[in-house]
Write a protein that holds these residues in place. Structure first.
Motif, short mmCIF file in Angstrom:
data_model
loop_
_atom_site.label_atom_id
_atom_site.label_comp_id
_atom_site.label_asym_id
_atom_site.label_seq_id
_atom_site.Cartn_x
_atom_site.Cartn_y
_atom_site.Cartn_z
N VAL A 111 0.85 -1.20 0.00
CA VAL A 111 0.00 0.00 0.00
C VAL A 111 0.88 1.25 0.00
CG1 VAL A 111 -1.72 1.31 1.31
CG2 VAL A 111 -1.91 -1.18 1.15
N PHE A 112 1.96 1.21 0.77
CA PHE A 112 2.91 2.34 0.83
C PHE A 112 3.51 2.60 -0.56
CE2 PHE A 112 7.10 4.18 1.39
CZ PHE A 112 6.91 5.14 2.36
N VAL A 113 3.93 1.54 -1.25
CA VAL A 113 4.53 1.69 -2.58
C VAL A 113 3.50 2.26 -3.56
CG1 VAL A 113 5.51 0.43 -4.54
CG2 VAL A 113 6.24 -0.12 -2.21
N ASP A 114 2.26 1.79 -3.49
CA ASP A 114 1.22 2.31 -4.38
C ASP A 114 0.98 3.80 -4.13
OD1 ASP A 114 0.87 -0.15 -5.54
OD2 ASP A 114 -0.82 -0.72 -4.26
N GLU A 115 0.99 4.20 -2.87
CA GLU A 115 0.79 5.61 -2.55
C GLU A 115 1.97 6.45 -3.05
OE1 GLU A 115 -1.74 7.17 -1.39
OE2 GLU A 115 -2.99 5.41 -1.00
N PHE A 116 3.18 5.91 -2.94
CA PHE A 116 4.35 6.65 -3.43
C PHE A 116 4.30 6.80 -4.94
CE2 PHE A 116 8.61 6.92 -5.19
CZ PHE A 116 9.19 7.92 -4.42
N ASN A 117 3.95 5.72 -5.64
CA ASN A 117 3.90 5.74 -7.10
C ASN A 117 2.76 6.60 -7.63
OD1 ASN A 117 6.16 4.10 -7.35
ND2 ASN A 117 4.97 2.22 -7.37
N ASN A 118 1.89 7.05 -6.74
CA ASN A 118 0.86 8.00 -7.14
C ASN A 118 1.47 9.37 -7.45
OD1 ASN A 118 -1.69 9.13 -7.55
ND2 ASN A 118 -1.92 9.65 -5.40
N TYR A 119 2.65 9.66 -6.84
CA TYR A 119 3.46 10.86 -7.08
C TYR A 119 2.83 12.17 -6.61
CZ TYR A 119 6.55 8.01 -9.95
OH TYR A 119 7.43 7.05 -10.39
N GLN A 166 14.97 17.44 2.34
CA GLN A 166 13.67 18.00 2.73
C GLN A 166 12.55 17.42 1.87
OE1 GLN A 166 14.61 22.18 2.25
NE2 GLN A 166 14.82 22.46 4.46
N ILE A 167 12.80 17.28 0.57
CA ILE A 167 11.79 16.71 -0.33
C ILE A 167 11.46 15.28 0.06
CG2 ILE A 167 11.40 15.93 -2.72
CD1 ILE A 167 12.97 18.42 -3.64
N ILE A 168 12.49 14.48 0.33
CA ILE A 168 12.27 13.08 0.67
C ILE A 168 11.55 12.96 2.01
CG2 ILE A 168 13.46 10.94 1.34
CD1 ILE A 168 15.50 11.55 -0.82
N ASP A 169 11.97 13.76 2.98
CA ASP A 169 11.35 13.70 4.31
C ASP A 169 9.87 14.04 4.22
OD1 ASP A 169 11.18 13.38 7.05
OD2 ASP A 169 11.74 15.45 7.47
N LEU A 170 9.53 15.12 3.50
CA LEU A 170 8.13 15.52 3.38
C LEU A 170 7.35 14.49 2.56
CD1 LEU A 170 5.91 17.56 3.87
CD2 LEU A 170 6.68 18.82 1.84
N THR A 171 7.95 14.00 1.48
CA THR A 171 7.26 13.02 0.63
C THR A 171 6.92 11.76 1.41
OG1 THR A 171 8.38 13.81 -1.37
CG2 THR A 171 7.45 11.60 -1.44
N LEU A 172 7.90 11.20 2.10
CA LEU A 172 7.66 9.95 2.83
C LEU A 172 6.69 10.15 3.99
CD1 LEU A 172 11.24 8.37 2.84
CD2 LEU A 172 9.34 7.98 1.26
N SER A 173 6.72 11.33 4.60
CA SER A 173 5.76 11.62 5.67
C SER A 173 4.33 11.63 5.12
CB SER A 173 6.08 12.96 6.33
OG SER A 173 7.34 12.92 6.97
N LYS A 174 4.16 12.27 3.97
CA LYS A 174 2.82 12.32 3.36
C LYS A 174 2.39 10.95 2.87
CE LYS A 174 2.55 17.17 1.99
NZ LYS A 174 2.28 18.12 0.88
N VAL A 175 3.33 10.20 2.30
CA VAL A 175 3.01 8.84 1.83
C VAL A 175 2.62 7.95 3.01
CG1 VAL A 175 3.97 6.76 0.77
CG2 VAL A 175 4.42 8.97 -0.26
N SER A 176 3.31 8.10 4.13
CA SER A 176 2.96 7.33 5.33
C SER A 176 1.55 7.69 5.81
CB SER A 176 3.97 7.60 6.45
OG SER A 176 5.23 7.07 6.14
N ALA A 177 1.25 8.98 5.83
CA ALA A 177 -0.09 9.41 6.25
C ALA A 177 -1.16 8.89 5.29
CB ALA A 177 -0.14 10.93 6.33
N ASN A 178 -0.87 8.93 3.98
CA ASN A 178 -1.83 8.43 2.99
C ASN A 178 -1.99 6.91 3.09
OD1 ASN A 178 -2.14 11.01 2.02
ND2 ASN A 178 -0.71 10.77 0.34
N THR A 179 -0.91 6.22 3.44
CA THR A 179 -0.99 4.77 3.65
C THR A 179 -1.93 4.45 4.80
OG1 THR A 179 1.27 4.44 2.82
CG2 THR A 179 0.34 2.68 4.18
#
Length: 392
Positions: free
Chosen positions: A106-114, A179-192
């Protein structure tokens, strides 16, 4: 043979002349080499170096998965479904078991949503902020930059635990990329977490609706059974009234002979209860039975029926067996808030490697400078010889 020796001498002479010419113009070669190396060094100094980074994304820990034990027990409710000697599911299960593999997928799918990556780049990229193109051009630029970030599964078993992913990316600004990676992964985690919550709430709603449907079905069956029982009761009263009237008309006060079973028996026929007519029992006995039926409470009529009692027991069990209530309580205990992080990663452990091979480029520029200087010296020498022949 003399010709071969002569040609060999000429080749050795030409090669000696060539090196002598280059040596005479050695300062030109040095200057050309120095210029090429200086220009290359200036280019490398001005141009930002490109970095390649890697970050491991791991499945949830055992401690995290322990919080899913209560919710996962709803995946094993009911009778087991066996195929080829293996359990492949359960008849009354509410959901498929939530495993570390399911969570990281689910995490990977949310990340690949971009979408999270788009927002992070917009917020922290100075190049994007300084870009003055149109809206369509900015969108294309974002799309191109997102291709610099790739999340791939590590298939090498010796690399560690299964279902581990690696985030790979290319950048020229390390601080902004962190900063980009930290924010991206935080949002992807929340979306997961949000996706898992939506999935679980949809199951809860389906279980709730299923329970309501069962209760409604049982209530309708009970209502139908009540109608049937009341109709049967009224039919008995009508039958006994008719038989009493006949007995009075024939002045049959007392029982004349064995008239068979009582009309109150569910197994008795409404038309003929025995071989002899029912009115031969006499109107006094029939009237007593009729009085009992007319004064009988409806509840006694219903609860005297085995099927009605069985339906009531099923309804009570269904009302008390509310799985969705326990399921909702189990959902509330899960670590699925926006700030909760299921998958494991640490932005501080990002590994950066310089993609620009500076030493190799400088070495090649040195070689190129020597060759270019030597070629210039030889061309200049050849041009002077040609001019000397023309003037002579």
């Amino acid at each position: 043979m003399d010709q071969n020796i002569s040609r060999q001498d000429e080749d050795e002479l030409d090669l000696f002349t060539l090196f002598q010419t280059i040596w005479e113009g050695k300062w030109i070669v040095v200057i050309c080499t120095a210029m090429v190396v200086a220009i290359t060094s200036l280019f490398l100094f001005v141009k930002k170096p490109a970095y390649e980074g890697h970050l491991l994304i791991r499945t949830p820990s055992l401690d995290t998965m322990s919080s899913f034990e209560q919710i996962n027990r709803f995946a094993t409710n009911g009778k087991a479904i066996v195929s080829d000697g293996q359990i492949i599911g359960f008849e009354d299960n509410l959901l498929v078991e939530i495993t570390p593999k399911e969570i990281i997928e689910v995490f990977v799918d949310e990340f690949n949503n971009y979408s999270a990556l788009y927002e992070a780049i917009k917020q922290h990229s100075s190049d994007y902020a300084e870009f003055e193109g149109s809206g369509e051009e900015r969108t294309l630029l974002l799309f191109r930059w997102t291709n610099d970030y790739e999340l791939t599964k590590i298939v090498n078993k010796s690399a560690g635990e299964a279902n581990t992913y690696q985030l790979s990316f290319v950048t020229r600004n390390i601080d902004e990329t962190k900063q980009i990676i930290d924010l991206t992964l935080s949002k992807v985690s929340a979306n997961t977490n949000l996706s898992l919550l939506r999935y679980l709430h949809s199951i809860s709603d389906a279980a709730k609706q299923k329970s309501f449907d069962k209760i409604s079905q049982l209530e309708n069956e009970i209502l139908s059974r009540k109608k049937i029982l009341l109709i049967g009761h009224n039919q008995k009263i009508h039958f006994l009234t008719e038989q009493s009237t006949i007995a009075r008309a024939l002045n049959l006060k007392e029982n004349m002979q064995n008239a068979g079973t009582l009309a109150m028996s569910d197994k008795a026929s409404m038309a003929v209860f025995a071989d002899a007519p029912y009115y031969l029992r006499g109107y006094e006995a029939i009237d007593r039975e009729l009085e009992q039926l007319q004064t009988k409470d409806e509840k006694n009529i219903y609860f005297a029926d085995e099927k009605y009692v069985e339906l009531i027991e099923k309804l009570e069990n269904q009302k008390t067996d509310l799985q969705y209530v326990e399921f909702d309580a189990a959902i509330k205990k899960l670590p699925l808030n926006k700030t909760d992080r299921l998958v494991r990663y640490n932005p501080l452990l990002i590994e950066f490697e310089v993609m620009t091979k500076r030493r190799l480029i400088l070495a090649l520029s040195l070689i190129f400078g020597v060759i270019a200087g030597a070629m210039f010296v030889l061309l200049r020498h050849g041009y002077r010889q040609h001019q000397a022949k023309v003037t002579s």
